[in-house]
Design a protein around this motif. Structure first.
Motif, short mmCIF file in Angstrom:
data_model
loop_
_atom_site.label_atom_id
_atom_site.label_comp_id
_atom_site.label_asym_id
_atom_site.label_seq_id
_atom_site.Cartn_x
_atom_site.Cartn_y
_atom_site.Cartn_z
N THR A 84 -0.88 69.41 66.77
CA THR A 84 0.10 68.19 66.91
C THR A 84 1.39 68.26 66.97
OG1 THR A 84 -1.60 66.83 66.10
CG2 THR A 84 0.57 65.97 67.03
N ASN A 85 2.14 68.51 67.98
CA ASN A 85 4.09 68.44 68.33
C ASN A 85 4.85 66.55 67.83
OD1 ASN A 85 6.13 68.50 68.07
ND2 ASN A 85 6.24 69.32 70.34
N LEU A 86 4.83 66.60 66.32
CA LEU A 86 5.47 65.26 66.36
C LEU A 86 7.00 65.06 65.99
CD1 LEU A 86 2.79 63.40 63.66
CD2 LEU A 86 2.63 63.06 66.16
N SER A 87 6.84 66.26 66.07
CA SER A 87 8.91 66.31 65.77
C SER A 87 9.73 65.31 66.82
CB SER A 87 9.12 67.73 66.68
OG SER A 87 9.16 68.05 67.91
N LYS A 101 0.04 63.86 57.95
CA LYS A 101 0.98 64.09 58.91
C LYS A 101 -0.20 65.41 60.20
CE LYS A 101 4.39 62.98 54.95
NZ LYS A 101 5.02 63.65 54.43
N LYS A 102 -0.72 65.19 60.44
CA LYS A 102 -1.17 66.45 60.86
C LYS A 102 -1.64 65.81 61.99
CE LYS A 102 -4.10 69.29 58.27
NZ LYS A 102 -5.15 70.41 57.64
N CYS A 103 -2.04 64.21 62.26
CA CYS A 103 -2.25 63.57 63.89
C CYS A 103 -1.60 62.19 63.67
CB CYS A 103 -3.61 64.01 64.05
SG CYS A 103 -4.96 63.77 63.56
N ILE A 104 -1.95 61.35 64.47
CA ILE A 104 -1.09 59.61 64.86
C ILE A 104 -2.99 59.47 64.78
CG2 ILE A 104 -0.47 57.92 66.08
CD1 ILE A 104 1.02 60.01 67.06
N VAL A 105 -3.07 58.46 63.68
CA VAL A 105 -4.62 57.87 63.60
C VAL A 105 -4.51 56.50 64.05
CG1 VAL A 105 -5.62 56.34 61.81
CG2 VAL A 105 -4.15 58.22 61.53
N VAL A 106 -5.72 56.76 65.26
CA VAL A 106 -5.86 55.65 66.36
C VAL A 106 -7.03 55.27 65.90
CG1 VAL A 106 -4.88 56.80 67.94
CG2 VAL A 106 -6.98 57.54 67.69
N ASP A 107 -8.00 53.89 66.38
CA ASP A 107 -8.93 53.28 66.15
C ASP A 107 -9.84 53.84 67.39
OD1 ASP A 107 -8.39 51.90 68.46
OD2 ASP A 107 -7.79 49.80 67.60
N ASP A 122 -3.56 64.75 71.94
CA ASP A 122 -3.07 65.86 70.80
C ASP A 122 -2.63 65.25 70.04
OD1 ASP A 122 -4.45 68.14 72.91
OD2 ASP A 122 -2.94 69.41 72.75
N ALA A 123 -2.22 64.18 70.29
CA ALA A 123 -1.56 63.97 69.83
C ALA A 123 -2.50 63.09 68.63
CB ALA A 123 -0.26 62.91 69.97
#
Length: 274
Positions: A84-87, A101-107, A122-123
């Protein structure tokens, strides 16, 4: 994974102890044998250290069992996975919840911890494949517009575009039994399949898995020409809870690769009804 090529010589350097360790074992074993027969050098359990210039060539230097080895080559292809690119996103300031801090948490509906903000692909996805992202995008927009979402996001096919192709979806028999599901397998080795005989891609097979009690299709592993084009038949069966007998009712054309699916289904139903 890195591929170092010099003329017709190819060296594959893989950090994991085996190629594609999370994929279907039988298909990968056949693929590895085929690659070795083609003269491709497989270096598993190897860490790529550096790429140096060596005159007009390149030298890929890697480490195996604490010792350095090297392959001189004209080109090097690096395929080191994705992340994941969170820059540019200040998650703490926004109050955006991350998974380590690896990916965005979603339901289950792709909603993040921020009201009105969604994340797909990928986010946020654990499975980072293009068709997963596309399906999540469609599902997400449908729900934004008041719908319920039309795609089952739990049935995810995975394809390897080797020769022959490998395509898998759902559970293997072993995985089903690990989950406490009584499962059986029907298999077709495709040495008699007319299209396979014509194209001569090497050892090919289709393997289908079903629940012993309900007879519903649980998964499949295909290794054959056009496997990536046929795996959706199994995905569709899983999404709609079709049984092996229901799939067997479909007429399949001759000559075709998918005739082998008929044989695999016949073998499967014989076990289910025994």
């Amino acid at each position: 994974c890195a591929f170092a090529a010099y003329g017709t010589e190819i060296t594959v350097v893989e950090m994991m102890p085996e190629l594609m360790p999370h994929d279907q074992k039988e298909a990968v074993r056949i693929l590895v044998n085929d690659l070795k027969k083609q003269g491709i050098a497989l270096k598993t359990g190897a860490k790529m250290l550096r790429i140096e210039k060596n005159g007009g060539l390149l030298r890929a230097v890697y480490e195996i069992d604490g010792k350095e080895e090297a392959a001189d080559c004209e080109q090097v292809l690096m395929a080191a996975g994705r992340k994941t690119n969170l820059s540019g996103i200040d998650a703490d300031a926004l109050g955006l919840k991350l998974d380590g801090k690896k990916c965005i948490v979603v339901d289950a509906h792709q909603r993040t911890s921020l009201p009105g903000v969604y994340a797909i692909g990928d986010a946020s996805a654990a499975v980072q494949l293009a068709h997963v992202a596309a399906a999540q995008g469609t599902d997400c927009v449908e729900r934004m517009c008041g719908g319920k979402g039309s795609t089952d996001l739990n049935v995810i096919p995975s394809c390897i575009y080797s020769a022959p192709e490998i395509a898998v979806v759902g559970l293997t028999e072993a995985e089903a039994k690990e989950q406490g599901v009584a499962a059986v397998t029907g298999k077709c080795i495709m040495f008699r399949n007319a299209r396979t005989m014509i194209e001569d891609p090497g050892r090919c097979f289709m393997k289908l898995v079903a629940d012993k009690e309900s007879h519903e299709i649980l998964g499949a592993q295909l290794m054959c020409q056009h496997a990536s084009d046929m795996i959706s038949q199994i995905s569709e069966a899983m999404v709609n809870h079709l049984t092996a007998e229901q799939m067997l009712r479909t007429m399949r054309p001759h000559p075709s690769f998918e005739e082998a699916m008929l044989e695999a289904l016949e073998a499967l139903t014989a076990k289910l009804q025994s």
